[in-house]
Design a protein around this motif. Structure first.
Motif, short mmCIF file in Angstrom:
data_model
loop_
_atom_site.label_atom_id
_atom_site.label_comp_id
_atom_site.label_asym_id
_atom_site.label_seq_id
_atom_site.Cartn_x
_atom_site.Cartn_y
_atom_site.Cartn_z
N ASN A 121 0.84 -1.14 0.08
CA ASN A 121 0.04 0.04 0.17
C ASN A 121 0.75 1.23 0.10
O ASN A 121 1.36 1.68 0.98
CB ASN A 121 -1.02 -0.06 1.17
CG ASN A 121 -1.80 -1.36 1.24
OD1 ASN A 121 -2.42 -1.29 0.12
ND2 ASN A 121 -1.97 -1.90 2.43
N LEU A 169 1.42 -2.43 6.01
CA LEU A 169 1.05 -2.53 7.49
C LEU A 169 0.45 -3.81 7.82
O LEU A 169 -0.27 -4.52 7.01
CB LEU A 169 -0.03 -1.32 7.49
CG LEU A 169 0.34 0.00 7.39
CD1 LEU A 169 -0.91 0.78 7.94
CD2 LEU A 169 1.51 0.59 8.11
N CYS A 199 -6.35 -1.51 7.59
CA CYS A 199 -5.04 -1.64 7.04
C CYS A 199 -4.99 -2.44 5.64
O CYS A 199 -4.14 -2.60 4.91
CB CYS A 199 -3.98 -2.59 7.85
SG CYS A 199 -3.50 -1.82 9.42
N SER A 229 3.18 7.93 12.86
CA SER A 229 2.66 8.48 11.64
C SER A 229 3.17 7.92 10.40
O SER A 229 3.80 7.08 10.28
CB SER A 229 3.11 10.11 11.74
OG SER A 229 4.51 10.14 11.40
N SER A 230 2.33 8.50 9.24
CA SER A 230 2.83 8.01 7.93
C SER A 230 4.25 8.38 7.67
O SER A 230 4.90 7.91 6.99
CB SER A 230 1.82 8.73 7.07
OG SER A 230 0.56 8.28 7.11
N ASP A 231 4.68 9.57 8.39
CA ASP A 231 5.98 10.04 8.01
C ASP A 231 6.98 9.04 8.55
O ASP A 231 7.95 8.83 7.81
CB ASP A 231 6.09 11.46 8.46
CG ASP A 231 5.59 12.72 7.99
OD1 ASP A 231 5.30 12.21 6.69
OD2 ASP A 231 5.41 13.71 8.48
N LEU A 238 6.60 6.00 8.88
CA LEU A 238 6.52 4.74 8.10
C LEU A 238 7.58 5.10 6.85
O LEU A 238 8.41 4.13 6.25
CB LEU A 238 5.17 4.46 7.52
CG LEU A 238 4.11 3.86 8.53
CD1 LEU A 238 2.69 3.76 7.97
CD2 LEU A 238 4.71 2.62 9.05
N ALA A 239 7.22 6.32 6.11
CA ALA A 239 8.12 6.51 5.02
C ALA A 239 9.54 6.52 5.27
O ALA A 239 10.32 6.05 4.71
CB ALA A 239 7.95 8.04 4.49
N LEU A 262 -2.81 6.64 11.88
CA LEU A 262 -2.46 6.01 10.49
C LEU A 262 -3.68 6.12 9.87
O LEU A 262 -4.78 5.42 10.34
CB LEU A 262 -1.85 4.77 10.76
CG LEU A 262 -0.46 4.67 11.36
CD1 LEU A 262 0.19 3.15 11.49
CD2 LEU A 262 0.53 5.52 10.61
N GLN A 268 -6.09 2.45 4.90
CA GLN A 268 -5.23 1.95 3.76
C GLN A 268 -6.08 1.60 2.64
O GLN A 268 -7.17 1.10 2.82
CB GLN A 268 -4.45 1.13 3.98
CG GLN A 268 -3.33 1.35 5.07
CD GLN A 268 -2.61 2.54 4.80
OE1 GLN A 268 -1.68 2.18 3.69
NE2 GLN A 268 -2.51 3.48 5.55
#
Length: 245
Positions: free
Chosen positions: A8, A13, A59, A214-216, A218-219, A240, A243
């Motif tokens: 995703n 996730l 997710c 956060s999504s940050d 994960l990046a 989060l 997805q």
């Protein structure tokens, strides 16, 4: 089951449920004696089937990580509950950590979960495996695609009586990097350890655990070498987004 992750965006996730005496509890820093029933803004329940279905849907997951805390603290695996989860989550791969000391323990649990045994992926944790010989046997019997290895550490110290961290030739395709003091802490992911392991074995699919907020995050974890991340608290606290499928 395929070992490929459904991606995703840049990161997969994998939702987590910690099961204790038939309920979902919140894992905090690996202190299992202090875990309490989950209070979730996402699920509003600690019922395992309810929580599992909501997390998997949120997710768009193809895997669910299940930590059986009854078994991990020296008790009996929750066979009935695991069987109910398998029945309710059609097509979902269950990664089960039940404190397996060796391959026999994992094979015994899978056999008791027929006819769903093929959707059970045993998680062999470095803190639980009894010896290097046990790790080698797991590698032989389950192959590189049939199991997951968890490399566990706490406060910078490896939990590794079997020497799993240094046995790179015995690692399966999927390896979890479990930084226990960051689980449920909101302290951010352990990017340094992830990057170091990725340098050692760039062909391994590494799955991080602990600290994502956060999504940050994960990046950043993806940039450090993670292909997936185990998530629980960040989902329950609505950190989060849902997805896309």
């Amino acid at each position: 089951m395929s070992t490929a992750f459904e991606m995703n965006g840049s990161m997969t996730l994998i939702p987590v449920i910690d099961l204790l005496k038939g309920r979902v509890v919140r894992g905090v820093r690996g202190d299992r004696q202090a875990y309490r029933p989950i209070e979730s803004a996402l699920c509003a329940s600690s019922d395992p089937l309810t929580v599992a279905k909501i997390l998997v849907d949120h997710c768009a997951a193809r895997q669910l990580y299940v930590a059986d805390l009854d078994a991990l603290t020296g008790g009996t695996p929750q066979h009935g509950l695991l069987r109910e989860l398998l029945g309710a989550l059609d097509g979902i791969e269950l990664w089960v950590d039940a404190g397996f000391a060796d391959a026999d323990a994992a094979a015994s649990l899978a056999a008791q979960l027929a006819p769903h045994s093929e959707r059970i992926v045993p998680v062999f944790a470095s803190e639980s495996l009894r010896s290097r010989a046990a790790l080698e046997d797991c590698c032989t019997r389950f192959g590189t695609a049939g199991a997951v290895l968890s490399l566990d550490r706490r406060e910078g110290k490896r939990l590794d009586p079997a020497g799993c961290w240094d046995a790179v030739s015995l690692w399966p395709q999927r390896v979890i990097v479990m930084t226990l003091e960051r689980v449920g802490s909101g302290a951010g992911p352990d990017l340094e350890t992830m990057a170091a392991l990725h340098r050692v074995s760039p062909g391994t699919t590494f799955v991080g655990a602990g600290g994502v907020r956060s999504s940050d995050d994960l990046a950043c974890a993806h940039a450090a070498g993670a292909g997936a991340w185990l998530v629980a608290s960040a989902l329950h606290d609505l950190q989060l987004p849902r997805q896309p499928r």
